[in-house]
Design a protein around this motif. Structure first.
Motif, mmCIF file in Angstrom:
data_model
loop_
_atom_site.group_PDB
_atom_site.id
_atom_site.type_symbol
_atom_site.label_atom_id
_atom_site.label_comp_id
_atom_site.label_asym_id
_atom_site.label_seq_id
_atom_site.Cartn_x
_atom_site.Cartn_y
_atom_site.Cartn_z
ATOM 1 N N LEU A 78 0.829 -1.202 0.000
ATOM 2 C CA LEU A 78 0.000 0.000 0.000
ATOM 3 C C LEU A 78 0.866 1.255 0.000
ATOM 4 O O LEU A 78 0.601 2.218 -0.748
ATOM 5 C CB LEU A 78 -0.920 -0.004 1.226
ATOM 6 C CG LEU A 78 -1.818 1.230 1.406
ATOM 7 C CD1 LEU A 78 -2.760 1.385 0.211
ATOM 8 C CD2 LEU A 78 -2.596 1.132 2.712
ATOM 9 N N ILE A 79 1.910 1.261 0.823
ATOM 10 C CA ILE A 79 2.820 2.417 0.886
ATOM 11 C C ILE A 79 3.536 2.607 -0.449
ATOM 12 O O ILE A 79 3.708 3.734 -0.926
ATOM 13 C CB ILE A 79 3.823 2.252 2.037
ATOM 14 C CG1 ILE A 79 3.097 2.366 3.388
ATOM 15 C CG2 ILE A 79 4.932 3.294 1.946
ATOM 16 C CD1 ILE A 79 3.971 2.092 4.583
ATOM 17 N N ASP A 80 3.929 1.502 -1.075
ATOM 18 C CA ASP A 80 4.572 1.599 -2.384
ATOM 19 C C ASP A 80 3.631 2.218 -3.420
ATOM 20 O O ASP A 80 4.057 3.003 -4.277
ATOM 21 C CB ASP A 80 5.021 0.218 -2.865
ATOM 22 C CG ASP A 80 6.325 -0.233 -2.206
ATOM 23 O OD1 ASP A 80 6.959 0.600 -1.536
ATOM 24 O OD2 ASP A 80 6.696 -1.414 -2.375
ATOM 25 N N SER A 81 2.356 1.869 -3.326
ATOM 26 C CA SER A 81 1.378 2.428 -4.257
ATOM 27 C C SER A 81 1.254 3.941 -4.057
ATOM 28 O O SER A 81 1.207 4.710 -5.025
ATOM 29 C CB SER A 81 0.016 1.768 -4.060
ATOM 30 O OG SER A 81 0.078 0.390 -4.354
ATOM 31 N N VAL A 82 1.206 4.358 -2.779
ATOM 32 C CA VAL A 82 1.140 5.790 -2.467
ATOM 33 C C VAL A 82 2.405 6.490 -2.967
ATOM 34 O O VAL A 82 2.340 7.594 -3.541
ATOM 35 C CB VAL A 82 0.965 6.002 -0.948
ATOM 36 C CG1 VAL A 82 1.084 7.496 -0.603
ATOM 37 C CG2 VAL A 82 -0.367 5.454 -0.476
ATOM 38 N N ALA A 83 3.566 5.856 -2.777
ATOM 39 C CA ALA A 83 4.836 6.433 -3.215
ATOM 40 C C ALA A 83 4.875 6.583 -4.732
ATOM 41 O O ALA A 83 5.352 7.591 -5.265
ATOM 42 C CB ALA A 83 5.992 5.555 -2.734
ATOM 43 N N LEU A 84 4.365 5.567 -5.434
ATOM 44 C CA LEU A 84 4.354 5.612 -6.894
ATOM 45 C C LEU A 84 3.445 6.729 -7.396
ATOM 46 O O LEU A 84 3.810 7.490 -8.301
ATOM 47 C CB LEU A 84 3.906 4.263 -7.450
ATOM 48 C CG LEU A 84 3.852 4.153 -8.982
ATOM 49 C CD1 LEU A 84 5.231 4.395 -9.569
ATOM 50 C CD2 LEU A 84 3.307 2.798 -9.404
ATOM 51 N N ILE A 85 2.253 6.834 -6.805
ATOM 52 C CA ILE A 85 1.313 7.892 -7.204
ATOM 53 C C ILE A 85 1.926 9.266 -6.923
ATOM 54 O O ILE A 85 1.827 10.194 -7.738
ATOM 55 C CB ILE A 85 -0.024 7.737 -6.458
ATOM 56 C CG1 ILE A 85 -0.739 6.467 -6.934
ATOM 57 C CG2 ILE A 85 -0.916 8.956 -6.667
ATOM 58 C CD1 ILE A 85 -1.951 6.104 -6.117
ATOM 59 N N GLY A 86 2.589 9.400 -5.768
ATOM 60 C CA GLY A 86 3.230 10.667 -5.418
ATOM 61 C C GLY A 86 4.333 11.030 -6.401
ATOM 62 O O GLY A 86 4.431 12.179 -6.847
ATOM 63 N N GLY A 87 5.170 10.042 -6.748
ATOM 64 C CA GLY A 87 6.255 10.299 -7.694
ATOM 65 C C GLY A 87 5.743 10.697 -9.057
ATOM 66 O O GLY A 87 6.254 11.646 -9.684
ATOM 67 N N LEU A 88 4.711 9.994 -9.554
ATOM 68 C CA LEU A 88 4.133 10.331 -10.853
ATOM 69 C C LEU A 88 3.443 11.695 -10.817
ATOM 70 O O LEU A 88 3.478 12.444 -11.807
ATOM 71 C CB LEU A 88 3.129 9.253 -11.270
ATOM 72 C CG LEU A 88 3.725 7.879 -11.618
ATOM 73 C CD1 LEU A 88 2.612 6.870 -11.880
ATOM 74 C CD2 LEU A 88 4.646 7.977 -12.828
ATOM 75 N N SER A 89 2.830 12.041 -9.677
ATOM 76 C CA SER A 89 2.180 13.352 -9.538
ATOM 77 C C SER A 89 3.202 14.477 -9.601
ATOM 78 O O SER A 89 2.965 15.522 -10.230
ATOM 79 C CB SER A 89 1.407 13.422 -8.218
ATOM 80 O OG SER A 89 0.370 12.474 -8.187
ATOM 81 N N ILE A 90 4.350 14.259 -8.939
ATOM 82 C CA ILE A 90 5.427 15.257 -8.990
ATOM 83 C C ILE A 90 5.894 15.466 -10.425
ATOM 84 O O ILE A 90 6.019 16.597 -10.911
ATOM 85 C CB ILE A 90 6.619 14.804 -8.114
ATOM 86 C CG1 ILE A 90 6.299 14.983 -6.636
ATOM 87 C CG2 ILE A 90 7.884 15.584 -8.470
ATOM 88 C CD1 ILE A 90 6.384 16.401 -6.131
#
Length: 404
Positions: A110-122
């Motif tokens: 779940l944390i990896d998914s949040v991290a991936l979404i955050g990175g792509l959003s940046i």
């Protein structure tokens, strides 16, 4: 000579290790890329290319205009990659805290998914700021009220431009054309420019002379120099070559009909009243030039003359304008809001107490105001997000005195 470059390489390398190699190492280990050689080769290949080219860009001194534009595009790619991978690494690594939990594997996914979404959003936000940010021109209006404003100047409209950095738009002249058209649509009584017309040399202005020359105002156009207008960000064969290019820039501004104020003033008269426009040379903290001479700039002015000061760097206001003068209104630029703003916050606030908009301090019952424009151009990075390019309209409003 060599120790200078060795020191620079060491500093750059430390930064690049944190921005590029640490995230690459984490992603490699976290996703077990030994089993996926193609992805591993791509990850380390991109990181290595960014490392090598960044060191080269930092050591290479004299870029042509085309190379400078390429450098800006490259730096955007570097930041998009490094910021997104670094954010993913930091967020994903927090999953380590839950390693002993019964649902550790599910939580980490779940944390990896949040991290991936955050990175792509940046990355997506930066791409938007790069493509659309420079064209999101806005107009900000500020009404400056004071009893010291002469009555006939009530409603007087001053349009402030700042930090055009025209060299950044060598391939996007439509942006400078849009700025010019917007300024004229505002029907200014006066136009002021608070510095940084170019990035590296006066030749950047040549292609824009016909466009910028279209700006006119009944009471004139006044300008001062910013730190970039002293051509300190380019390697010159001799100091005289640099000085000659500064003079060429000033001549080109005059050719456009701009009056360049170099530690001097100009009295503007309307009906039976008058006010003074004071302009100083750039005055910033090191490493920026500090060449303002306020006593010389105010020479010949009456003590009760309403004055507006043009000073590129807003730090000059607290350092010298407030303690040594009675000038009521100062107009500055320089900060760009670091070309990044979220709501009322910008990282520029970490470096500048006054970084954008109006600031007023009352001393001895007398209000003193500084207005900082975020400017219209970009430097180094062709990017703006939140801190959109802006044109500022300063409307003077006379308040009748209450004194008997």
């Amino acid at each position: 000579f060599y120790s200078k470059y060795v020191y620079m390489i060491l500093r750059i390398s430390i930064l690049l290790i944190l921005l590029l190699l640490v995230p690459a190492f984490y992603i490699d280990r976290h996703f077990h890329l030994k089993k996926h050689r193609a992805f591993r080769f791509l990850l380390w290949g991109i990181s290595g290319i960014f490392m090598a080219f960044t060191v080269w860009f930092c050591l290479y001194e004299n870029f042509s205009d085309t190379e400078s534009l390429v450098k800006g595009q490259y730096l955007m790619l570097l930041l998009m990659w490094s910021c997104s991978t670094l954010l993913f690494t930091v967020v994903s690594a927090t999953g380590w805290i839950f390693r002993k939990c019964r649902q550790a594997q599910r939580i980490r996914k779940l944390i990896d998914s949040v991290a991936l979404i955050g990175g792509l959003s940046i990355a997506g936000s930066m791409l938007y700021g790069h493509i659309s940010g420079p064209e999101k021109l806005i107009v900000k209006t500020y009404t400056y009220q004071s009893a010291s404003i002469p009555a006939s100047f009530d409603g007087f409209r001053i349009v402030q431009l700042s930090d055009l950095h025209v060299g950044t738009f060598a391939n996007r002249k439509n942006i400078i054309r849009q700025i010019t058209d917007s300024v004229m649509s505002l029907q200014p009584d006066m136009i002021v420019f608070t510095g940084d017309l170019v990035n590296y040399h006066s030749g950047e202005l040549d292609a824009f002379l016909p466009i910028l020359s279209k700006m006119k105002a009944p009471f004139g156009i006044y300008a001062v120099l910013g730190n970039h207008d002293y051509m300190n960000y380019r390697h010159w064969a001799t100091g005289n070559d640099r000085k000659a290019d500064i003079q060429r820039l000033i001549s080109l501004e005059k050719k456009m009909g701009w009056k360049v104020l170099l530690n001097e003033n100009s009295v503007v008269r309307h009906q039976t009243d008058s006010m003074a426009i004071i302009g100083v040379e750039n005055d910033g903290k090191p490493p920026f030039p500090a060449r303002a001479d306020l006593p010389r700039a105010q020479k010949g002015l009456q003590a009760d003359c309403f004055s507006i000061l043009l000073s590129h760097d807003p730090t000059h206001w607290r350092r010298a304008v407030l303690p040594t003068t009675n000038i009521p209104l100062t107009l500055s630029g320089h900060t760009h809001g670091m070309q990044l703003q979220f709501g009322h916050f910008s990282p520029a606030s970490w470096f500048y107490p006054e970084w954008g908009g109006p600031y007023t301090i009352t001393e001895r019952g007398i209000p003193r105001t500084l207005y900082v424009s975020l400017g219209t151009g970009e430097v180094l990075l062709p990017f703006r997000l939140g801190a959109w390019p802006e044109i500022n309209v300063i409307i003077l409003h006379h308040i009748p005195s209450t004194q008997p």
